[in-house]
Design a protein around this motif. Structure first.
Motif, mmCIF file in Angstrom:
data_model
loop_
_atom_site.group_PDB
_atom_site.id
_atom_site.type_symbol
_atom_site.label_atom_id
_atom_site.label_comp_id
_atom_site.label_asym_id
_atom_site.label_seq_id
_atom_site.Cartn_x
_atom_site.Cartn_y
_atom_site.Cartn_z
ATOM 1 N N ALA A 42 -4.891 -36.990 4.611
ATOM 2 C CA ALA A 42 -5.068 -37.100 6.083
ATOM 3 C C ALA A 42 -4.539 -35.959 6.883
ATOM 4 O O ALA A 42 -4.992 -35.673 7.964
ATOM 5 N N ARG A 43 -3.407 -35.655 6.351
ATOM 6 C CA ARG A 43 -2.540 -34.554 7.049
ATOM 7 C C ARG A 43 -3.542 -33.221 7.648
ATOM 8 O O ARG A 43 -3.307 -32.619 8.508
ATOM 9 N N ALA A 44 -4.685 -32.949 6.720
ATOM 10 C CA ALA A 44 -5.263 -31.853 7.026
ATOM 11 C C ALA A 44 -5.998 -31.844 8.188
ATOM 12 O O ALA A 44 -6.677 -31.066 8.717
ATOM 13 N N PHE A 45 -6.417 -33.147 8.409
ATOM 14 C CA PHE A 45 -7.353 -33.487 9.541
ATOM 15 C C PHE A 45 -6.497 -33.381 11.050
ATOM 16 O O PHE A 45 -5.504 -34.005 11.038
ATOM 17 N N SER A 46 -7.132 -32.729 12.050
ATOM 18 C CA SER A 46 -6.363 -33.030 13.343
ATOM 19 C C SER A 46 -7.167 -34.009 13.956
ATOM 20 O O SER A 46 -8.333 -34.570 13.628
ATOM 21 N N PRO A 47 -6.642 -34.487 15.135
ATOM 22 C CA PRO A 47 -7.302 -35.492 16.064
ATOM 23 C C PRO A 47 -8.587 -34.958 16.418
ATOM 24 O O PRO A 47 -9.601 -35.778 16.677
ATOM 25 N N THR A 48 -8.677 -33.552 16.874
ATOM 26 C CA THR A 48 -9.975 -33.158 17.116
ATOM 27 C C THR A 48 -10.907 -33.281 16.038
ATOM 28 O O THR A 48 -12.126 -33.591 16.458
ATOM 29 N N ASP A 49 -10.600 -32.988 14.764
ATOM 30 C CA ASP A 49 -11.621 -33.248 13.860
ATOM 31 C C ASP A 49 -12.079 -34.652 13.613
ATOM 32 O O ASP A 49 -13.098 -34.637 13.448
ATOM 33 N N ILE A 50 -11.308 -35.438 13.619
ATOM 34 C CA ILE A 50 -11.755 -36.724 13.636
ATOM 35 C C ILE A 50 -12.381 -37.015 14.636
ATOM 36 O O ILE A 50 -13.727 -37.857 14.474
ATOM 37 N N ALA A 51 -12.037 -36.810 15.893
ATOM 38 C CA ALA A 51 -13.113 -37.367 17.282
ATOM 39 C C ALA A 51 -14.296 -36.690 17.191
ATOM 40 O O ALA A 51 -15.390 -37.340 17.402
ATOM 41 N N TRP A 52 -14.475 -35.403 16.525
ATOM 42 C CA TRP A 52 -15.871 -34.725 16.320
ATOM 43 C C TRP A 52 -16.731 -35.621 15.393
ATOM 44 O O TRP A 52 -17.796 -35.885 15.446
ATOM 45 N N LEU A 53 -16.025 -35.906 14.235
ATOM 46 C CA LEU A 53 -16.857 -36.578 13.293
ATOM 47 C C LEU A 53 -17.330 -37.755 13.480
ATOM 48 O O LEU A 53 -18.678 -38.344 13.361
ATOM 49 N N GLN A 54 -16.230 -38.496 14.643
ATOM 50 C CA GLN A 54 -16.984 -39.936 15.001
ATOM 51 C C GLN A 54 -17.891 -39.623 15.801
ATOM 52 O O GLN A 54 -18.917 -40.518 15.956
ATOM 53 N N GLU A 159 -15.768 -27.880 18.033
ATOM 54 C CA GLU A 159 -15.020 -28.253 16.800
ATOM 55 C C GLU A 159 -14.688 -26.893 15.826
ATOM 56 O O GLU A 159 -13.604 -26.794 15.549
ATOM 57 N N GLN A 160 -15.440 -26.132 16.027
ATOM 58 C CA GLN A 160 -15.270 -24.784 15.278
ATOM 59 C C GLN A 160 -14.143 -24.108 15.925
ATOM 60 O O GLN A 160 -13.333 -23.505 15.259
ATOM 61 N N ARG A 161 -14.214 -24.105 17.300
ATOM 62 C CA ARG A 161 -12.946 -23.375 17.884
ATOM 63 C C ARG A 161 -11.651 -24.229 17.979
ATOM 64 O O ARG A 161 -10.651 -23.727 17.745
ATOM 65 N N ALA A 162 -11.708 -25.506 17.757
ATOM 66 C CA ALA A 162 -10.498 -26.285 17.875
ATOM 67 C C ALA A 162 -10.148 -26.873 16.683
ATOM 68 O O ALA A 162 -8.783 -27.278 16.513
ATOM 69 N N GLY A 163 -11.066 -27.065 15.696
ATOM 70 C CA GLY A 163 -10.818 -27.923 14.521
ATOM 71 C C GLY A 163 -9.982 -27.132 13.635
ATOM 72 O O GLY A 163 -9.656 -26.024 13.706
ATOM 73 N N VAL A 164 -9.220 -27.838 12.663
ATOM 74 C CA VAL A 164 -8.799 -27.292 11.632
ATOM 75 C C VAL A 164 -8.808 -27.568 10.344
ATOM 76 O O VAL A 164 -8.417 -26.623 9.256
ATOM 77 N N HIS A 165 -9.474 -28.577 9.904
ATOM 78 C CA HIS A 165 -10.072 -29.036 8.685
ATOM 79 C C HIS A 165 -11.123 -28.100 8.162
ATOM 80 O O HIS A 165 -12.160 -28.030 8.723
ATOM 81 N N PRO A 166 -10.848 -27.667 6.900
ATOM 82 C CA PRO A 166 -11.957 -26.190 6.550
ATOM 83 C C PRO A 166 -13.215 -27.171 6.278
ATOM 84 O O PRO A 166 -14.170 -26.426 6.590
ATOM 85 N N ASP A 167 -13.270 -28.421 5.469
ATOM 86 C CA ASP A 167 -14.444 -28.806 5.238
ATOM 87 C C ASP A 167 -15.413 -29.508 6.607
ATOM 88 O O ASP A 167 -16.446 -29.569 6.913
ATOM 89 N N THR A 168 -14.451 -29.908 7.659
ATOM 90 C CA THR A 168 -14.986 -30.312 8.857
ATOM 91 C C THR A 168 -15.851 -29.328 9.625
ATOM 92 O O THR A 168 -16.649 -29.265 10.226
#
Length: 198
Positions: A42-54, A159-168
């Protein structure tokens, strides 16, 4: 940590998540930063990644019942084909979003339940669609589908601008490609009104 919270706040604001209780964003940020979400995977996911996925999952869940109406509410094959294309891509995106949320160790509950945000079909709008057929249904469908697709592309770009997880971020890129293509096809069927010159 403050940077991650700021990014999460930005993602939620871009999505227009202001319809729920005032502490919704704070609660989402707190859940994303709890120790349960800090496993090695889970460390690879940022809060932004999770918020966007949700948010993407929540928006898709609102759209699918609309697309399910198309075969029985219009006999126009071009609208039926468009709906089938959008349905296939959004179901695939929903599956990937849920998989990534599970991988991130994020809550399985929908934090946007009951929120009416840009791009989301409301209960009243869904009722109106259910009672419409033919050209009236197509007009309503076009408006709601355009709003959903435009908002989905907008938050995926964030998400593309602010996300960090590659798959996300890769999923966000796929959402943008599919959304842009679907919007172009929608415009061929139902061109949006041209703004009047002032």
């Amino acid at each position: 940590m403050r940077v991650h919270v700021a990014l999460l706040m930005t993602a939620m604001l871009v999505a227009g998540c202001a319809g729920g209780p005032s502490n919704t964003t704070d609660d989402a940020a707190q859940r994303a930063l709890t120790p349960s979400a800090t496993t090695p995977t889970a460390r690879a996911f940022s809060p932004t990644d999770i918020a966007w996925l949700q948010l993407t999952a929540a928006m898709t869940q609102r759209l699918l019942p609309v697309l399910d109406l198309v075969p029985t509410h219009t006999t126009d094959p071009t609208w039926q084909r468009l709906a089938a294309q959008v349905q296939a891509s959004t179901r695939a995106d929903l599956t990937r979003s849920r998989h990534l949320l599970t991988e991130a160790g994020a809550p399985t509950t929908n934090p946007h339940e009951g929120h009416d945000m840009p791009g989301m079909i409301t209960a009243d709008e869904l009722a109106a669609l259910r009672s419409a057929t033919g050209k009236t249904f197509q007009r309503l469908l076009a408006a709601h589908l355009r709003a959903h697709l435009a908002q989905a592309v907008k938050i995926a770009a964030a998400e593309q601008r602010a996300g960090v997880h590659p798959d996300t971020t890769a999923l966000a890129a796929a959402v943008i490609r599919a959304g842009d293509g679907d919007l172009a096809r929608l415009d061929q069927l139902d061109r949006p009104p041209t703004p009047r010159a002032t």
